[in-house]
Write a protein that holds these residues in place. Structure first.
Motif, mmCIF file in Angstrom:
data_model
loop_
_atom_site.group_PDB
_atom_site.id
_atom_site.type_symbol
_atom_site.label_atom_id
_atom_site.label_comp_id
_atom_site.label_asym_id
_atom_site.label_seq_id
_atom_site.Cartn_x
_atom_site.Cartn_y
_atom_site.Cartn_z
ATOM 1 N N ASP A 63 -4.799 4.211 7.943
ATOM 2 C CA ASP A 63 -5.583 2.732 8.043
ATOM 3 C C ASP A 63 -5.434 1.939 8.649
ATOM 4 O O ASP A 63 -4.291 1.400 9.240
ATOM 5 C CB ASP A 63 -4.694 2.948 5.844
ATOM 6 C CG ASP A 63 -4.723 1.691 5.477
ATOM 7 O OD1 ASP A 63 -4.895 0.609 5.943
ATOM 8 O OD2 ASP A 63 -5.033 1.831 4.482
ATOM 9 N N LEU A 71 -2.056 7.251 5.513
ATOM 10 C CA LEU A 71 -1.602 6.198 5.707
ATOM 11 C C LEU A 71 -1.804 5.306 7.390
ATOM 12 O O LEU A 71 -2.016 4.654 8.049
ATOM 13 C CB LEU A 71 -0.538 5.581 5.309
ATOM 14 C CG LEU A 71 -0.568 5.443 4.153
ATOM 15 C CD1 LEU A 71 1.233 4.479 3.406
ATOM 16 C CD2 LEU A 71 -1.050 4.426 2.818
ATOM 17 N N VAL A 101 0.940 -1.208 0.017
ATOM 18 C CA VAL A 101 -0.308 0.237 -0.466
ATOM 19 C C VAL A 101 1.118 0.889 0.074
ATOM 20 O O VAL A 101 2.021 1.371 0.381
ATOM 21 C CB VAL A 101 -1.420 -0.159 1.152
ATOM 22 C CG1 VAL A 101 -0.092 0.007 2.252
ATOM 23 C CG2 VAL A 101 -1.992 0.933 1.165
ATOM 24 N N SER A 102 0.815 1.909 -0.265
ATOM 25 C CA SER A 102 1.382 3.800 -1.189
ATOM 26 C C SER A 102 0.813 4.546 -0.547
ATOM 27 O O SER A 102 -0.850 4.804 -1.240
ATOM 28 C CB SER A 102 2.295 3.920 -1.458
ATOM 29 O OG SER A 102 1.387 3.840 -2.749
#
Length: 235
Positions: free
Chosen positions: A226, A223, A216-217
């Motif tokens: 997330d 993030l 993931v980025s």
């Protein structure tokens, strides 16, 4: 044009593929962080970028130039510096010797002297210990020396591998304040860091590696919220 771009990079150790088809970018002026569990391939990626490990596939581009497989000293001359995991200072050389060796690719003696003084301003403890053997420094002081030595080459891009590893919490805060200050002064940074929460708080964007692949980025602030990242890395 990105300052750094990786396109489909693969890294093998014998029959083991440690990194598989990783692509990422770092833009001028950013702090970008790589997070992931031990063995995810983060250090291998930094080593491939800085010429310490030749990629088995894919391409590394620095300021639009394909530098895949270039030697470390060539990459230093192109504006890339690497402060490796474990500091790797020259233990039997003095602090000042280590710093001067960081400028090995330069010939501008007045500029080197100016930057040496700038490192002592940025890291006052190093000034106090300039004549001391690097192997006698504390872990935090050796980390400061590793970063300062890398900066002596005047890099456009600084790679930092686990700068907080093994340091007391107060020293970790000091190191990250220095990283933030360096970025404000114009140094672009690609950071590998075990302290995911602090790394995300001090970076613009982040990439998460899992088992050698990009998972993931996105923007670091996103993030940090997330759920997958929070469960795996933020506790």
């Amino acid at each position: 044009m990105s300052l750094l771009a990786l396109d489909g990079v693969c890294i093998d150790y014998g029959p083991i593929r440690a990194v598989r088809d990783v692509s990422l970018t770092v833009e001028q002026g950013e702090v970008v962080t790589l997070i992931g569990a031990n063995g995810a391939g983060k250090t291998s990626l930094l080593r491939a970028i800085s010429g310490l490990k030749r990629p088995s596939g894919g391409k590394v581009t620095l300021a639009g130039r394909d530098v895949t497989g270039f030697s470390p000293d060539h990459l230093v001359r192109l504006g890339l510096a690497h402060a490796p995991e474990g500091r790797q200072v020259l233990t039997r050389q003095t602090v000042e010797d280590n710093l001067e060796l960081g400028a090995f690719s330069r010939k501008d003696r007045p500029g080197i002297a100016e930057d040496l003084e700038a490192m002592y301003v940025l890291f006052p403890r190093l000034r106090e210990r300039r004549g001391q053997l690097a192997g006698t420094l504390s872990g935090g002081e050796q980390q400061m020396l590793a970063i300062a030595r890398a900066l002596m080459s005047r890099p456009r891009l600084l790679l930092l591998d686990e700068p907080s590893l093994g340091l007391a919490p107060l020293l970790v805060e000091d190191i990250f304040e220095i990283i933030t200050d360096l970025n404000r002064r114009g140094t672009t940074i690609l950071l590998v860091e075990q302290n995911a929460g602090l790394a995300l708080a001090r970076s613009h964007r982040a990439y998460v590696l899992e088992a050698g692949q990009m998972a993931v980025s996105g923007p670091s602030a996103e993030l940090a919220q997330d759920e997958r990242v929070k469960r795996a890395y933020l506790g």
